[in-house]
Scaffold this active site. Structure first.
Site, mmCIF file in Angstrom:
data_model
loop_
_atom_site.group_PDB
_atom_site.id
_atom_site.type_symbol
_atom_site.label_atom_id
_atom_site.label_comp_id
_atom_site.label_asym_id
_atom_site.label_seq_id
_atom_site.Cartn_x
_atom_site.Cartn_y
_atom_site.Cartn_z
ATOM 1 N N CYS A 9 0.830 -1.201 0.000
ATOM 2 C CA CYS A 9 0.000 0.000 0.000
ATOM 3 C C CYS A 9 0.873 1.263 0.000
ATOM 4 C CB CYS A 9 -0.963 -0.027 1.170
ATOM 5 S SG CYS A 9 -2.295 1.201 1.005
ATOM 6 N N HIS A 116 21.256 -19.866 -30.793
ATOM 7 C CA HIS A 116 19.959 -19.711 -30.130
ATOM 8 C C HIS A 116 19.970 -20.367 -28.747
ATOM 9 C CE1 HIS A 116 17.820 -17.934 -33.524
ATOM 10 N NE2 HIS A 116 18.542 -18.721 -34.289
ATOM 11 N N GLU A 118 22.542 -20.499 -26.711
ATOM 12 C CA GLU A 118 23.217 -19.564 -25.807
ATOM 13 C C GLU A 118 22.295 -18.411 -25.430
ATOM 14 O OE1 GLU A 118 26.730 -18.337 -27.810
ATOM 15 O OE2 GLU A 118 27.835 -20.184 -27.387
#
Length: 352
Positions: A9, A116, A118
């Site tokens: 909040c 791809h 990696e």
């Protein structure tokens, strides 16, 4: 020190302001369209739904995207800084929860990402930016047939790649694909084309373009369409390579083959676009034996030019100087072509 902080909040509001954001000082009087978020009479009896963004930790925690909460606040989050993101909102759009956009507090860059696999590993490790040429490599996926739209784009590439173009067949395929026509018109009216007049209809475009320009622009737009769902960098790379190869035709003494070089530049990344071996793609296109040899084995006359294009793209200065000298291309003309191709590809990528 990377210590987790939870703000509830007013705590979330304080975090937002401390990180550079701002607040609505009173939602009821300052924010148009706000519902009642605080009631003197009901107090904590007032409640409303909250929608949580899927894929966030909050979503994973609760396992759903909609929750009912009580509401006792008259202030609310207004501007949220870039390194934070809103992950939950009330029905009137008021931000109800935020989190840091990066778990590490900073955006992490992974360098030299060449495959791809990696890239996936780096993403799982928390990296958000990736530097490397992984996007120019194909992902070999078995039994994945192209969509009907992409099948038509492939047909267009084959048609305009032939020695003799049948204009009626090209026009008939284009008319089947509204998106293609829209994109073609957008390109022809872009800064990259430099057309003096507004081109409003497909008929108008086809009348204005000669056969050579038709082949060039149809192949460019078809490549962009085939690359939908791929990284934007792949589209830019394809357009850059095509334009640079075309512009180098004259400096290297191949001015009669500028269109073939343009087509070769596009096809040089088609394995990554189609997620197929380049040999298979080139064979399906029916290109000339000389262009096929240049693409697959880097044989003259086209292979060394394509090597020079890639060297320029990657900033390999030693290779650039060696190839330019071998091809008899003056260094200043190569640099002029590079700048022109970069501007052209950027303009078209923006128009896409």
């Amino acid at each position: 020190h990377q210590v987790p902080v939870l703000g509830v909040c007013r705590g979330a509001q304080l975090i937002n302001v401390a990180e550079g954001g701002s607040l609505w000082q009173d939602l009821a009087t300052l924010r148009d369209g706000s519902k009642v978020h605080r009631s003197q009479e009901l107090y904590d009896g007032l409640s409303h739904d909250v929608s949580v963004v899927e894929g966030t930790e909050l979503f994973e925690l609760f396992g759903d995207d909609t929750h009912h909460v009580n509401s006792v606040h008259h202030q609310g989050l207004k501007a949220v800084p870039d390194h934070l993101r809103v992950i939950a909102t009330s029905p009137d759009g008021v931000a109800e929860a935020i989190e840091r956009a990066s778990k590490h507090g900073v955006a992490l860059l992974a360098e030299k990402v060449e495959t791809h696999e990696e890239r996936v590993e780096a993403e799982q490790a928390g990296f958000e930016f990736f530097q490397g040429y992984y996007f120019c490599r194909p992902e070999m996926l078995k039994n994945r047939a192209p969509s009907p739209t992409k099948t038509n784009y492939l047909r267009l590439l084959r048609e305009v790649g032939q020695q003799e173009v049948e204009f009626e067949r090209v026009e008939a395929i284009i008319r089947q694909e509204l998106a293609f026509s829209v994109r073609l018109l957008r390109y022809l009216n872009s800064a990259g084309f430099g057309w003096r007049y507004q081109v409003d209809t497909l008929n108008h475009a086809l009348r204005l373009l000669g056969v050579k320009q038709l082949r060039k622009w149809v192949s460019a737009v078809a490549t962009v369409g085939l690359a939908e769902g791929k990284p934007e960098e792949l589209v830019t790379t394809a357009l850059f390579r095509a334009r640079l190869a075309e512009l180098l035709a004259d400096p290297v003494g191949l001015n009669q083959a500028d269109l073939q070089l343009f087509f070769g530049g596009l096809l040089s990344v088609m394995d990554a676009v189609m997620d197929q071996p380049l040999e298979k793609v080139v064979d399906s296109m029916g290109v000339s034996p000389e262009l096929a040899a240049g693409l697959l084995r880097r044989e003259p006359p086209f292979g060394p030019v394509l090597d020079l294009v890639v060297a320029q793209e990657r900033g390999d200065f030693a290779q650039m100087e060696s190839l330019a000298s071998r091809l008899g291309a003056p260094a200043e003309r190569v640099q002029e072509a590079y700048r022109a191709a970069s501007n052209w590809a950027s303009a078209l990528a923006t128009a896409a």
